[in-house]
Scaffold this active site. Structure first.
Site, PDB file in Angstrom:
ATOM      1  N   TYR A  59       0.931  -1.060  -0.020  1.00 20.93           N
ATOM      2  CA  TYR A  59      -0.074  -0.041  -0.075  1.00 20.93           C
ATOM      3  C   TYR A  59       0.747   1.205   0.044  1.00 20.93           C
ATOM      4  O   TYR A  59       1.726   1.508   1.042  1.00 20.93           O
ATOM      5  CB  TYR A  59      -0.735  -0.213   1.311  1.00 20.93           C
ATOM      6  N   HIS A 125      -0.817 -11.836   1.166  1.00 24.47           N
ATOM      7  CA  HIS A 125      -1.800 -11.155   0.539  1.00 24.47           C
ATOM      8  C   HIS A 125      -2.264 -11.854  -0.828  1.00 24.47           C
ATOM      9  O   HIS A 125      -3.558 -11.830  -1.029  1.00 24.47           O
ATOM     10  CB  HIS A 125      -0.696  -9.888   0.163  1.00 24.47           C
ATOM     11  N   SER A 204     -13.046  -4.269   1.505  1.00 26.79           N
ATOM     12  CA  SER A 204     -14.359  -3.545   0.672  1.00 26.79           C
ATOM     13  C   SER A 204     -15.633  -3.925   0.914  1.00 26.79           C
ATOM     14  O   SER A 204     -16.373  -4.362   0.187  1.00 26.79           O
ATOM     15  CB  SER A 204     -13.818  -3.856  -0.905  1.00 26.79           C
ATOM     16  N   GLY A 207     -18.254  -2.224  -0.859  1.00 23.14           N
ATOM     17  CA  GLY A 207     -18.023  -2.226  -2.389  1.00 23.14           C
ATOM     18  C   GLY A 207     -17.118  -1.378  -3.120  1.00 23.14           C
ATOM     19  O   GLY A 207     -17.632  -0.590  -3.880  1.00 23.14           O
ATOM     20  N   ARG A 208     -15.942  -1.190  -2.245  1.00 21.99           N
ATOM     21  CA  ARG A 208     -14.930  -0.171  -2.607  1.00 21.99           C
ATOM     22  C   ARG A 208     -15.443   1.075  -2.611  1.00 21.99           C
ATOM     23  O   ARG A 208     -15.221   2.080  -3.479  1.00 21.99           O
ATOM     24  CB  ARG A 208     -14.183  -0.431  -4.010  1.00 21.99           C
ATOM     25  N   GLY A 209     -16.249   1.478  -1.665  1.00 20.49           N
ATOM     26  CA  GLY A 209     -17.032   2.712  -1.271  1.00 20.49           C
ATOM     27  C   GLY A 209     -18.315   3.098  -2.162  1.00 20.49           C
ATOM     28  O   GLY A 209     -18.883   3.985  -2.005  1.00 20.49           O
ATOM     29  N   PHE A 210     -18.550   1.904  -2.998  1.00 17.53           N
ATOM     30  CA  PHE A 210     -19.957   2.205  -3.874  1.00 17.53           C
ATOM     31  C   PHE A 210     -21.047   2.513  -2.952  1.00 17.53           C
ATOM     32  O   PHE A 210     -21.761   3.382  -3.379  1.00 17.53           O
ATOM     33  CB  PHE A 210     -20.090   1.119  -4.765  1.00 17.53           C
ATOM     34  N   PHE A 211     -21.342   1.754  -1.845  1.00 18.27           N
ATOM     35  CA  PHE A 211     -22.272   2.017  -0.941  1.00 18.27           C
ATOM     36  C   PHE A 211     -22.067   3.122   0.125  1.00 18.27           C
ATOM     37  O   PHE A 211     -22.831   3.060   1.056  1.00 18.27           O
ATOM     38  CB  PHE A 211     -22.811   0.826  -0.426  1.00 18.27           C
ATOM     39  N   GLY A 213     -22.295   6.398  -0.384  1.00 15.40           N
ATOM     40  CA  GLY A 213     -23.161   7.664  -0.321  1.00 15.40           C
ATOM     41  C   GLY A 213     -22.937   8.217  -1.686  1.00 15.40           C
ATOM     42  O   GLY A 213     -22.063   7.796  -2.543  1.00 15.40           O
TER      43      GLY A 213
END
Length: 338
Positions: A59, A125, A204, A207-211, A213
């Site tokens: 990362y 990983h 995730s 959803g990788r931030g999809f949900f 907002g």
């Protein structure tokens, strides 16, 4: 402030019921945050009862471990559960290395960057398709005996690999992608973990931030890797998936919570052995995510939420093809040498 605790796996590791994924502080999701802001967030999480922090050497090409290490210097080490990972070779594209020599070198380098004497949970990983998992696990077992790591984890490993690894040394946790729009692990991986008493750490989970907002759904930064590395966020796929977001948003409104809280509560409701590690760069978003722990869902409500995001309606794969080929769906290790 004390937060709910949970036992992760059967070897004695206890963590906060929600973890903090630290990757986004340094890589992939737009402009990295400053070290000062990242430290503030990690300290705020700890003071809010979240003590389980997740990073990896890849990362930000080592920078995330350095940042997490700086933050940990001001926290009581015995109250923190620190997870990091090796196997994806930093700076080498899609190269994976699971040799015993590399595992040891990577672990010792991570200890130095993090500024700690031991790592609580050390994951492979990605699985190396060229190295028998028994060889990798043998070296990780030695690192446990030396006190450099306390518990061993796997990430994106197949059921067969999990079983073979667990036979060498108990696996404490398997990290995998699990969310409302990624549920293929439910068929075989989750049952295998539960049969063997292995904890489950969904990455995730939003959803990788999809949900998270409307800010995510409506506009991503131009340098956000999701626009080029995540098929579900691209073109026609993204437009189709927005329909799924709106369904979840409507249910969240019905429950009097945010979409992120509902999506996280759904993951948490999958079992007491499930510890999601949502990431964020903002204190306000962290506090919102933490609120998911207070949301109790009935079986009917859990099913209703899942039904709003049918797997067959999710447009696009979770990774582009070259990265998907490195996941549990495609990779097993060769058998041990005779």
């Amino acid at each position: 402030m004390e937060s709910r605790r949970t036992k992760l796996g059967a070897q004695g590791l206890e963590v906060s019921a929600l973890g903090l994924g630290c990757m986004g502080l340094s890589a992939f999701y737009g402009t990295p945050t400053s070290d000062d802001a990242g430290i503030v967030l990690i300290h705020h999480a700890f003071n809010s009862g979240v003590t389980f922090f997740d990073t990896a050497d890849i990362y930000g090409l080592f920078t995330n471990e350095i940042l997490v290490g700086k933050a940990l210097k001001d926290l009581p080490r015995e109250k923190v559960q620190l997870a990091t990972k090796f196997g994806n070779v930093p700076g080498k594209g899609t190269t994976v290395n699971g040799t015993p020599e590399y595992a040891r070198k990577a672990c010792e380098s991570s200890l130095e960057r993090l500024g700690v004497d031991y790592i609580d949970l050390y994951y492979q990983h990605r699985v190396d398709a060229q190295v028998p998992i028994e060889e990798t696990m043998g070296e990780l077992k030695r690192l446990v005996l030396e006190g450099k790591i306390k518990y061993i984890g796997l990430s994106e490993a197949s059921a067969d690999t999990i079983r073979r690894a667990h036979a060498v040394h108990p696996i404490t946790a398997v990290q995998l992608e699990w969310s409302l729009w990624t549920r293929d692990v439910e068929a075989e991986i989750i049952p295998t973990c539960r049969e063997l008493g292995i904890g489950i750490v969904p990455y995730s989970p939003l959803g990788r931030g999809f949900f998270s907002g409307k800010a995510i759904v409506e506009k991503l930064q131009s340098n956000d890797s999701r626009l080029v590395r995540q098929p579900r966020f691209q073109g026609e796929n993204f437009e189709k998936n927005k329909v799924l977001y709106e369904r979840v948003a409507a249910l969240a409104s019905k429950h009097g919570c945010t979409t992120s809280q509902l999506a996280l509560a759904w993951v948490l409701a999958q079992g007491k052995d499930v510890v999601p590690i949502p990431g964020t760069t903002k204190v306000a978003n962290f506090d919102e995510n933490l609120g998911s722990l207070n949301l109790k869902l009935s079986k009917a409500e859990i099913d209703e939420i899942a039904a709003a995001v049918p797997e067959e309606e999710v447009a696009g794969t979770r990774y582009p093809e070259e990265l998907l080929k490195r996941t549990w769906m495609f990779v097993d290790t060769p058998p041990p040498k005779a």
